[in-house]
Write a protein that holds these residues in place. Structure first.
Motif, PDB file in Angstrom:
ATOM      1  N   MET A   1       0.851  -1.175   0.000  1.00 56.95           N
ATOM      2  CA  MET A   1       0.000   0.000   0.000  1.00 56.95           C
ATOM      3  C   MET A   1       0.894   1.234   0.000  1.00 56.95           C
ATOM      4  SD  MET A   1      -3.584   0.837   1.663  1.00 56.95           S
ATOM      5  CE  MET A   1      -4.113  -0.397   0.543  1.00 56.95           C
ATOM      6  N   LEU A   2       0.445   2.292  -0.665  1.00 58.31           N
ATOM      7  CA  LEU A   2       1.197   3.539  -0.732  1.00 58.31           C
ATOM      8  C   LEU A   2       0.389   4.651  -0.069  1.00 58.31           C
ATOM      9  CD1 LEU A   2       3.892   4.572  -2.339  1.00 58.31           C
ATOM     10  CD2 LEU A   2       2.166   5.985  -3.420  1.00 58.31           C
ATOM     11  N   THR A   3       1.038   5.388   0.801  1.00 54.41           N
ATOM     12  CA  THR A   3       0.419   6.541   1.453  1.00 54.41           C
ATOM     13  C   THR A   3       0.980   7.811   0.825  1.00 54.41           C
ATOM     14  OG1 THR A   3       0.140   5.334   3.528  1.00 54.41           O
ATOM     15  CG2 THR A   3       0.142   7.740   3.664  1.00 54.41           C
ATOM     16  N   HIS A   4       0.076   8.745   0.522  1.00 51.06           N
ATOM     17  CA  HIS A   4       0.428  10.035  -0.092  1.00 51.06           C
ATOM     18  C   HIS A   4      -0.146  11.126   0.805  1.00 51.06           C
ATOM     19  CE1 HIS A   4       0.884  13.099  -3.212  1.00 51.06           C
ATOM     20  NE2 HIS A   4      -0.422  13.311  -3.240  1.00 51.06           N
ATOM     21  N   ILE A   5       0.724  11.978   1.347  1.00 54.62           N
ATOM     22  CA  ILE A   5       0.303  13.056   2.234  1.00 54.62           C
ATOM     23  C   ILE A   5       0.762  14.382   1.649  1.00 54.62           C
ATOM     24  CG2 ILE A   5       0.540  14.077   4.539  1.00 54.62           C
ATOM     25  CD1 ILE A   5       0.995  11.219   5.587  1.00 54.62           C
ATOM     26  N   VAL A   6      -0.141  15.354   1.625  1.00 56.27           N
ATOM     27  CA  VAL A   6       0.174  16.700   1.137  1.00 56.27           C
ATOM     28  C   VAL A   6      -0.249  17.705   2.203  1.00 56.27           C
ATOM     29  CG1 VAL A   6      -0.239  18.423  -0.666  1.00 56.27           C
ATOM     30  CG2 VAL A   6      -0.222  15.987  -1.256  1.00 56.27           C
ATOM     31  N   LEU A   7       0.614  18.671   2.479  1.00 54.79           N
ATOM     32  CA  LEU A   7       0.308  19.777   3.381  1.00 54.79           C
ATOM     33  C   LEU A   7       0.347  21.058   2.570  1.00 54.79           C
ATOM     34  CD1 LEU A   7       2.535  18.717   6.405  1.00 54.79           C
ATOM     35  CD2 LEU A   7       0.103  18.257   6.059  1.00 54.79           C
ATOM     36  N   ILE A   8      -0.682  21.883   2.739  1.00 51.31           N
ATOM     37  CA  ILE A   8      -0.819  23.086   1.920  1.00 51.31           C
ATOM     38  C   ILE A   8      -0.930  24.321   2.807  1.00 51.31           C
ATOM     39  CG2 ILE A   8      -2.252  24.239   0.176  1.00 51.31           C
ATOM     40  CD1 ILE A   8      -3.377  21.360  -0.452  1.00 51.31           C
ATOM     41  N   SER A   9      -0.135  25.323   2.484  1.00 54.87           N
ATOM     42  CA  SER A   9      -0.241  26.642   3.096  1.00 54.87           C
ATOM     43  C   SER A   9      -0.925  27.536   2.068  1.00 54.87           C
ATOM     44  CB  SER A   9       1.150  27.178   3.433  1.00 54.87           C
ATOM     45  OG  SER A   9       1.064  28.450   4.010  1.00 54.87           O
ATOM     46  N   LEU A  10      -1.996  28.192   2.476  1.00 55.19           N
ATOM     47  CA  LEU A  10      -2.786  28.998   1.549  1.00 55.19           C
ATOM     48  C   LEU A  10      -2.397  30.469   1.561  1.00 55.19           C
ATOM     49  CD1 LEU A  10      -6.286  27.470   2.389  1.00 55.19           C
ATOM     50  CD2 LEU A  10      -4.833  26.956   0.418  1.00 55.19           C
ATOM     51  N   LYS A  11      -2.617  31.124   0.433  1.00 52.27           N
ATOM     52  CA  LYS A  11      -2.416  32.573   0.364  1.00 52.27           C
ATOM     53  C   LYS A  11      -3.420  33.264   1.274  1.00 52.27           C
ATOM     54  CE  LYS A  11      -1.022  32.299  -4.483  1.00 52.27           C
ATOM     55  NZ  LYS A  11      -1.463  32.544  -5.859  1.00 52.27           N
ATOM     56  N   ASP A  12      -4.684  32.862   1.159  1.00 50.03           N
ATOM     57  CA  ASP A  12      -5.771  33.396   1.985  1.00 50.03           C
ATOM     58  C   ASP A  12      -5.983  32.424   3.141  1.00 50.03           C
ATOM     59  OD1 ASP A  12      -8.146  34.193   3.167  1.00 50.03           O
ATOM     60  OD2 ASP A  12      -9.350  34.024   1.348  1.00 50.03           O
ATOM     61  N   LYS A  13      -5.676  32.851   4.338  1.00 50.37           N
ATOM     62  CA  LYS A  13      -5.722  31.969   5.498  1.00 50.37           C
ATOM     63  C   LYS A  13      -7.041  32.050   6.265  1.00 50.37           C
ATOM     64  CE  LYS A  13      -0.753  31.864   5.857  1.00 50.37           C
ATOM     65  NZ  LYS A  13      -0.636  30.585   5.209  1.00 50.37           N
ATOM     66  N   SER A  14      -8.068  32.583   5.627  1.00 43.55           N
ATOM     67  CA  SER A  14      -9.370  32.672   6.291  1.00 43.55           C
ATOM     68  C   SER A  14      -9.977  31.282   6.454  1.00 43.55           C
ATOM     69  CB  SER A  14     -10.327  33.554   5.478  1.00 43.55           C
ATOM     70  OG  SER A  14     -10.666  32.913   4.250  1.00 43.55           O
ATOM     71  N   GLU A  15     -10.863  31.157   7.419  1.00 46.34           N
ATOM     72  CA  GLU A  15     -11.551  29.892   7.677  1.00 46.34           C
ATOM     73  C   GLU A  15     -12.317  29.440   6.435  1.00 46.34           C
ATOM     74  OE1 GLU A  15     -11.674  26.948   9.916  1.00 46.34           O
ATOM     75  OE2 GLU A  15     -10.440  28.520  10.742  1.00 46.34           O
ATOM     76  N   GLU A  16     -12.920  30.396   5.728  1.00 46.35           N
ATOM     77  CA  GLU A  16     -13.682  30.073   4.522  1.00 46.35           C
ATOM     78  C   GLU A  16     -12.783  29.480   3.433  1.00 46.35           C
ATOM     79  OE1 GLU A  16     -13.724  33.228   5.928  1.00 46.35           O
ATOM     80  OE2 GLU A  16     -15.641  32.987   6.980  1.00 46.35           O
ATOM     81  N   SER A  17     -11.617  30.052   3.270  1.00 44.20           N
ATOM     82  CA  SER A  17     -10.674  29.576   2.266  1.00 44.20           C
ATOM     83  C   SER A  17     -10.175  28.171   2.604  1.00 44.20           C
ATOM     84  CB  SER A  17      -9.497  30.544   2.149  1.00 44.20           C
ATOM     85  OG  SER A  17      -8.589  30.103   1.175  1.00 44.20           O
ATOM     86  N   MET A  18      -9.896  27.937   3.876  1.00 39.97           N
ATOM     87  CA  MET A  18      -9.431  26.615   4.298  1.00 39.97           C
ATOM     88  C   MET A  18     -10.533  25.572   4.102  1.00 39.97           C
ATOM     89  SD  MET A  18      -6.869  27.218   7.524  1.00 39.97           S
ATOM     90  CE  MET A  18      -7.951  28.172   8.549  1.00 39.97           C
ATOM     91  N   GLN A  19     -11.761  25.922   4.439  1.00 37.99           N
ATOM     92  CA  GLN A  19     -12.883  24.993   4.263  1.00 37.99           C
ATOM     93  C   GLN A  19     -13.115  24.694   2.784  1.00 37.99           C
ATOM     94  OE1 GLN A  19     -13.266  23.583   7.613  1.00 37.99           O
ATOM     95  NE2 GLN A  19     -14.987  23.052   6.346  1.00 37.99           N
TER      96      GLN A  19
END
Length: 97
Positions: A1-19
């Motif tokens: 099995m292969l696990t793929h994990i991505v972490l993203i930092s957003l330009k717009d850090k508002s709760e709406e943008s993250m959701q």
């Protein structure tokens, strides 16, 4: 099995943008047959080292993950990520289950 994990930092850090990013990532569920598991979430700690959104996926093999990478549904999501992200990091590793 292969696990793929991505972490993203957003330009717009508002709760709406993250959701919105979380929803876009989870829209892949059921669209790509080789995608065995998908989970996404938004950061709750908000520390200096935190990323805004995380993606956790599982595939039966590296070949399946490579198939996922070029699938039209993934490419559409990737366009959204590229436009919205400040930065991202990923790791892919073999896992037991």
């Amino acid at each position: 099995m292969l696990t793929h994990i991505v972490l993203i930092s957003l330009k717009d850090k508002s709760e709406e943008s993250m959701q919105k990013m979380k929803e876009v990532l989870l829209s892949l569920k059921g669209q790509i047959p080789c995608l065995r598991f998908i989970e996404a979430g938004t950061d709750v700690v908000h520390s200096e080292r935190s990323f805004d959104v995380g993606l956790y996926t599982k595939f039966d093999s590296l070949e399946d993950m490579e198939e996922y990478q070029v699938h039209p549904a993934h490419l559409k999501v990737l366009e959204y990520i590229k436009a919205a992200k400040e930065s991202s990091v990923a790791i892919d590793y073999e896992s037991e289950s």
